[in-house]
Design a protein around this motif. Structure first.
Motif, PDB file in Angstrom:
ATOM      1  N   ARG A 146     -35.301  -7.102 -40.461  1.00  0.00           N
ATOM      2  CA  ARG A 146     -36.143  -6.174 -39.687  1.00  0.00           C
ATOM      3  C   ARG A 146     -35.364  -4.939 -39.242  1.00  0.00           C
ATOM      4  O   ARG A 146     -35.859  -3.823 -39.308  1.00  0.00           O
ATOM      5  CB  ARG A 146     -36.747  -6.886 -38.483  1.00  0.00           C
ATOM      6  N   ARG A 147     -34.141  -5.139 -38.780  1.00  0.00           N
ATOM      7  CA  ARG A 147     -33.317  -4.001 -38.346  1.00  0.00           C
ATOM      8  C   ARG A 147     -32.952  -3.102 -39.526  1.00  0.00           C
ATOM      9  O   ARG A 147     -32.970  -1.876 -39.405  1.00  0.00           O
ATOM     10  CB  ARG A 147     -32.059  -4.490 -37.633  1.00  0.00           C
ATOM     11  N   THR A 148     -32.643  -3.705 -40.661  1.00  0.00           N
ATOM     12  CA  THR A 148     -32.305  -2.931 -41.851  1.00  0.00           C
ATOM     13  C   THR A 148     -33.494  -2.074 -42.274  1.00  0.00           C
ATOM     14  O   THR A 148     -33.350  -0.882 -42.548  1.00  0.00           O
ATOM     15  CB  THR A 148     -31.876  -3.861 -43.002  1.00  0.00           C
TER      16      THR A 148
ATOM     17  N   ARG B 238     -36.357 -15.378 -41.238  1.00  0.00           N
ATOM     18  CA  ARG B 238     -35.244 -14.463 -40.955  1.00  0.00           C
ATOM     19  C   ARG B 238     -35.149 -14.244 -39.450  1.00  0.00           C
ATOM     20  O   ARG B 238     -35.242 -13.125 -38.958  1.00  0.00           O
ATOM     21  CB  ARG B 238     -35.445 -13.148 -41.684  1.00  0.00           C
TER      22      ARG B 238
ATOM     23  N   GLU C 221     -37.032   3.222 -42.343  1.00  0.00           N
ATOM     24  CA  GLU C 221     -38.389   3.731 -42.178  1.00  0.00           C
ATOM     25  C   GLU C 221     -38.424   5.160 -41.647  1.00  0.00           C
ATOM     26  O   GLU C 221     -37.714   5.504 -40.713  1.00  0.00           O
ATOM     27  CB  GLU C 221     -39.173   2.849 -41.206  1.00  0.00           C
TER      28      GLU C 221
ATOM     29  N   ALA D 151     -36.029  -1.150 -40.394  1.00  0.00           N
ATOM     30  CA  ALA D 151     -36.304  -0.158 -39.347  1.00  0.00           C
ATOM     31  C   ALA D 151     -35.441   1.082 -39.508  1.00  0.00           C
ATOM     32  O   ALA D 151     -35.902   2.208 -39.268  1.00  0.00           O
ATOM     33  CB  ALA D 151     -36.096  -0.784 -37.972  1.00  0.00           C
ATOM     34  N   GLU D 152     -34.210   0.897 -39.937  1.00  0.00           N
ATOM     35  CA  GLU D 152     -33.316   2.039 -40.158  1.00  0.00           C
ATOM     36  C   GLU D 152     -33.760   2.883 -41.354  1.00  0.00           C
ATOM     37  O   GLU D 152     -33.468   4.073 -41.416  1.00  0.00           O
ATOM     38  CB  GLU D 152     -31.882   1.553 -40.359  1.00  0.00           C
TER      39      GLU D 152
ATOM     40  N   ASP E 114     -32.822 -14.158 -37.438  1.00  0.00           N
ATOM     41  CA  ASP E 114     -31.726 -13.351 -36.906  1.00  0.00           C
ATOM     42  C   ASP E 114     -32.093 -11.872 -36.783  1.00  0.00           C
ATOM     43  O   ASP E 114     -31.407 -11.110 -36.113  1.00  0.00           O
ATOM     44  CB  ASP E 114     -30.463 -13.508 -37.749  1.00  0.00           C
ATOM     45  N   GLY E 115     -33.171 -11.440 -37.438  1.00  0.00           N
ATOM     46  CA  GLY E 115     -33.646 -10.066 -37.304  1.00  0.00           C
ATOM     47  C   GLY E 115     -32.908  -9.038 -38.147  1.00  0.00           C
ATOM     48  O   GLY E 115     -33.193  -7.849 -38.060  1.00  0.00           O
ATOM     49  N   VAL E 116     -31.966  -9.468 -38.986  1.00  0.00           N
ATOM     50  CA  VAL E 116     -31.181  -8.520 -39.784  1.00  0.00           C
ATOM     51  C   VAL E 116     -32.090  -7.732 -40.731  1.00  0.00           C
ATOM     52  O   VAL E 116     -31.983  -6.513 -40.835  1.00  0.00           O
ATOM     53  CB  VAL E 116     -30.054  -9.249 -40.562  1.00  0.00           C
TER      54      VAL E 116
ATOM     55  N   SER F 213     -42.453   3.925 -38.278  1.00  0.00           N
ATOM     56  CA  SER F 213     -42.471   2.477 -38.060  1.00  0.00           C
ATOM     57  C   SER F 213     -43.738   1.876 -38.660  1.00  0.00           C
ATOM     58  O   SER F 213     -44.839   2.387 -38.452  1.00  0.00           O
ATOM     59  CB  SER F 213     -42.423   2.164 -36.567  1.00  0.00           C
TER      60      SER F 213
END
Length: 101
Positions: free
Chosen positions: A71-73, A65, A78, A75-76, A67-69, A81
């Protein structure tokens, strides 16, 4: 990997990770285990137990993955962290010994 999720996002996180477990099982042959656990007393705590065949399999998993999508999803969602939860990290098998090629 340990997760502490905001209560508002706990159900969506569980669904997201269930789908990720199914995907990993289907497309990552080097990932021997990718199990999702939910805490018995705190429904906002999760554990993803990952067992890779080797470092290359872990690298492939981490890069799938790119593109980091995801991980960002996450992170929002959590509350804390996962990088700050001291038990999260890379562990190596002590027993049973790794399989020979």
């Amino acid at each position: 990997v340990f997760f502490k999720i905001k209560p508002l996002h706990a159900a969506a996180f569980a669904e997201l990770l269930l789908e990720e477990c199914r995907t990993v099982q289907r497309v990552e042959p080097g990932m021997l285990r990718y199990d999702l656990y939910r805490h018995s007393e705190d429904s906002c705590k999760f554990l993803v137990y990952e067992v890779c065949e080797d470092d290359d399999a872990m690298a492939a998993h981490e890069n799938r993955r790119a593109d980091g999508v995801m991980r960002r999803t996450i992170a929002e969602m959590e509350a804390i962290s996962r990088k700050k939860i001291k038990e999260t990290g890379r562990y190596y098998v002590v027993y049973p010994p790794p399989r020979s090629p």
